[in-house]
Design a protein around this motif. Structure first.
Motif, PDB file in Angstrom:
ATOM      1  N   PHE A   1       0.548  -0.826   0.476  1.00  0.00           N
ATOM      2  CA  PHE A   1       0.101   0.070   0.009  1.00  0.00           C
ATOM      3  C   PHE A   1       0.688   0.767   0.072  1.00  0.00           C
ATOM      4  N   ILE A   2       2.389   1.811   0.631  1.00  0.00           N
ATOM      5  CA  ILE A   2       2.429   2.429   0.795  1.00  0.00           C
ATOM      6  C   ILE A   2       3.283   3.507  -0.623  1.00  0.00           C
ATOM      7  N   PRO A   3       3.416   2.342  -1.666  1.00  0.00           N
ATOM      8  CA  PRO A   3       3.807   2.990  -2.579  1.00  0.00           C
ATOM      9  C   PRO A   3       1.858   4.322  -3.335  1.00  0.00           C
TER      10      PRO A   3
ATOM     11  N   GLY B   1      -0.323  10.904  -2.609  1.00  0.00           N
ATOM     12  CA  GLY B   1      -0.188  12.549  -2.189  1.00  0.00           C
ATOM     13  C   GLY B   1      -0.584  12.377  -0.474  1.00  0.00           C
ATOM     14  N   GLY B   2      -0.258  10.926  -0.203  1.00  0.00           N
ATOM     15  CA  GLY B   2      -0.494  10.883   0.650  1.00  0.00           C
ATOM     16  C   GLY B   2      -1.047   9.967   1.249  1.00  0.00           C
TER      17      GLY B   2
ATOM     18  N   ARG C   1       1.856   8.723   6.886  1.00  0.00           N
ATOM     19  CA  ARG C   1       1.815   8.202   8.723  1.00  0.00           C
ATOM     20  C   ARG C   1       1.438   7.125   8.852  1.00  0.00           C
ATOM     21  N   VAL C   2       2.547   6.629   9.878  1.00  0.00           N
ATOM     22  CA  VAL C   2       2.531   5.080  10.009  1.00  0.00           C
ATOM     23  C   VAL C   2       2.394   5.208  11.751  1.00  0.00           C
ATOM     24  N   ASN C   3       1.247   4.771  12.685  1.00  0.00           N
ATOM     25  CA  ASN C   3       1.421   4.461  13.165  1.00  0.00           C
ATOM     26  C   ASN C   3       0.389   3.004  14.083  1.00  0.00           C
ATOM     27  N   SER C   4       1.345   3.098  15.445  1.00  0.00           N
ATOM     28  CA  SER C   4       0.960   1.957  15.976  1.00  0.00           C
ATOM     29  C   SER C   4      -0.755   1.887  16.547  1.00  0.00           C
ATOM     30  N   VAL C   5      -1.479   1.301  17.181  1.00  0.00           N
ATOM     31  CA  VAL C   5      -2.191   1.367  18.089  1.00  0.00           C
ATOM     32  C   VAL C   5      -2.539   0.182  19.224  1.00  0.00           C
ATOM     33  N   HIS C   6      -2.431   0.130  20.435  1.00  0.00           N
ATOM     34  CA  HIS C   6      -1.841  -0.945  21.364  1.00  0.00           C
ATOM     35  C   HIS C   6      -3.662  -1.263  22.302  1.00  0.00           C
TER      36      HIS C   6
END
Length: 255
Positions: free
Chosen positions: A123-125, A131-132, A177-182
């Protein structure tokens, strides 16, 4: 209210539990959502309940060809690029490390960690081309602390936490943006099978004294998907009723 109008988001493990709650809230916020899972009947039923802005796509997260098809399906079904990915699919364990088979250990790592890697790799590409965008990887409280009986699960969730940070660093200038939820202990079809109870007093290990609800975890995920979180990346958000803050001790004033 969080606004996801016009965004197309794929959620893995979305047939039920936290994934289904995330899909529901994302659709309510205006997004188009691809519900991806291996539970085909449940996944189709969940998509049907959410209406015209939801589609079901079979996805084995350990299969790179399946990921490529899932991305293509998201773009095809909604005639648009993609703007978000939620890597939620996972399996758990409940074995002492000395009793867990190598086969099972590898299976948990393959689904919980390799699946997240393949999702981001795919998915990143596309997110850069758009545009983000935002990726939210669902780790666990077991990815923030050691927890008995979670050898493979804990290892995989610590891995998700670290992998999220690497991806955030590598793609920040491209506005991905890349985040983790715990999540802490949360009531879902998976945890219900081991006797987890809802409501006050159901889980005294947490300061809040109860387990979480899938919708509470989903709210944090949807926030991170939205433009309300445009300066948040590489973060780890504990949604655990205070579980990872420290041991729960009942204090009595004056003693």
């Amino acid at each position: 209210m969080v606004d996801l109008t016009g965004k197309t988001i794929l959620v893995t493990g979305a047939a039920r539990g936290i994934g289904a709650a995330t899909a529901q809230q994302a659709v309510a916020a205006g997004a188009n959502v691809v519900i991806a899972d291996v539970l085909d009947d449940e996944g189709r039923a969940t998509a049907a309940q959410l209406g015209a802005r939801a589609r079901y796509q079979h996805l084995d997260v350990t299969s790179e060809p399946d990921w490529a098809e899932a991305l293509a399906a998201a773009q095809r079904e909604f005639a648009t690029t993609v703007h978000g990915l939620v890597n939620n699919a996972g399996i758990s364990t409940g074995e002492l490390m000395a009793n867990e088979s190598l086969e099972h250990f590898k299976k948990v790592i393959e689904i919980n960690l390799v699946g997240v890697f393949l999702g981001m790799k795919t998915f990143i590409p596309a997110l850069k081309q758009a545009g983000g965008g935002s990726i939210v990887n669902v780790s666990s409280a077991a990815g923030l602390m050691g927890l008995a009986l979670t050898g493979s699960y804990g290892a995989s969730k610590w891995g998700v936490r670290g992998l999220s940070k690497v991806a955030a660093i590598e793609n920040g200038t491209d506005r991905v943006r890349v985040n983790s939820v715990h999540p802490g202990m949360t009531y879902t079809p998976m945890t219900a099978q081991v006797g987890i109870q809802q409501g006050p007093g159901g889980y005294p290990n947490t300061p809040m004294g109860r387990v979480g609800e899938a919708a509470e975890i989903a709210s944090a995920i949807v926030f991170l998907l939205s433009d309300a979180a445009t300066y948040i990346t590489g973060a780890e958000l504990a949604v655990d009723g205070g579980w990872t803050a420290g041991p729960t001790v009942k204090y009595v004033m004056g003693q």
